[in-house]
Design a protein around this motif. Structure first.
Motif, short mmCIF file in Angstrom:
data_model
loop_
_atom_site.label_atom_id
_atom_site.label_comp_id
_atom_site.label_asym_id
_atom_site.label_seq_id
_atom_site.Cartn_x
_atom_site.Cartn_y
_atom_site.Cartn_z
N LEU A 16 -37.22 -60.55 1.03
CA LEU A 16 -37.19 -61.94 1.47
C LEU A 16 -38.52 -62.48 1.96
CD1 LEU A 16 -33.81 -62.30 3.41
CD2 LEU A 16 -34.30 -62.69 1.00
N VAL A 17 -39.39 -61.60 2.45
CA VAL A 17 -40.68 -62.05 2.97
C VAL A 17 -41.80 -61.42 2.16
CG1 VAL A 17 -39.82 -62.50 5.30
CG2 VAL A 17 -40.74 -60.26 4.76
N SER A 64 -41.01 -65.42 9.51
CA SER A 64 -40.68 -65.45 8.08
C SER A 64 -39.23 -65.09 7.84
CB SER A 64 -41.57 -64.47 7.30
OG SER A 64 -42.90 -64.89 7.33
N SER A 102 -36.17 -67.26 6.16
CA SER A 102 -35.49 -66.78 4.96
C SER A 102 -33.98 -66.58 5.14
CB SER A 102 -36.10 -65.47 4.49
OG SER A 102 -37.45 -65.65 4.17
#
Length: 184
Positions: A34-35, A50, A54
């Motif tokens: 996701l990051v 982050s 997300s």
């Protein structure tokens, strides 16, 4: 949010609306990252930020904050929760370097993983706070562009604010005081 429906063979199927937090989109994968940058034990503030951007985009923030509770095992929602829990746990561990990921792999829920990481790396650290204060006071624009200087100072202040270890208050004066200290 969930609804039973019957199939031709009499099997009752339970489905979730796509807006339900336990809904897993067909494109969601436990192998997803996701990051962009793996968390390696430093720059926790940026990694956490982050992740906090997300997870809501996937409608899964409640899985780590506790706002979405684990249903009882006999609930029709339980298999959906279990799948989402595993997915979110995988997303979090995929965003960590191997050494940190291994240290949380045996935890049962995404919430436990999230809490453990936040407790270990998100705690205020007096020496780090002092180090950031010194870096702020010694940073000057020099020959840098004003935008570069401002960006660097903003990053330092954001990190300092996240590591604040002083007294807290509920009146709102402290955040105003800290904001007033942001001299560039």
């Amino acid at each position: 949010m969930g609804s039973p429906s019957s199939t031709a063979d009499g099997f009752v199927e339970f489905t979730l609306d796509p807006s339900h937090p336990f809904y897993a989109h067909p494109s969601d994968s436990p192998g997803s990252q996701l990051v962009a940058i793996l968390f390696n034990g430093t720059d926790f503030v940026y990694w956490r930020s982050s992740m906090l951007t997300s997870l809501p985009a996937k409608n899964k923030l409640g899985m780590v904050t506790g706002k979405v509770a684990q249903p009882p095992p006999n609930s029709p929602y339980y298999p959906f929760w279990e799948r989402c829990n595993d997915m979110v746990k995988a997303w979090i561990t995929n965003s960590l370097i191997r050494e940190i990921a291994v240290s949380v792999m045996c935890l049962n829920t995404a919430r436990e993983v999230w809490s453990d990481i936040n407790e270990r790396f998100g705690q205020s650290n007096v020496s780090k706070y002092i180090q950031i204060q010194r870096e702020i006071s010694s940073t000057s624009q020099g020959s840098s562009y004003i935008a570069t200087y401002f960006t660097r100072m903003r990053a330092l202040w954001d990190e300092l604010n996240s590591d604040y270890v002083g007294p807290t208050c509920s009146c709102g004066a402290l955040p105003k005081f800290i904001e007033g200290q942001h001299l560039f």
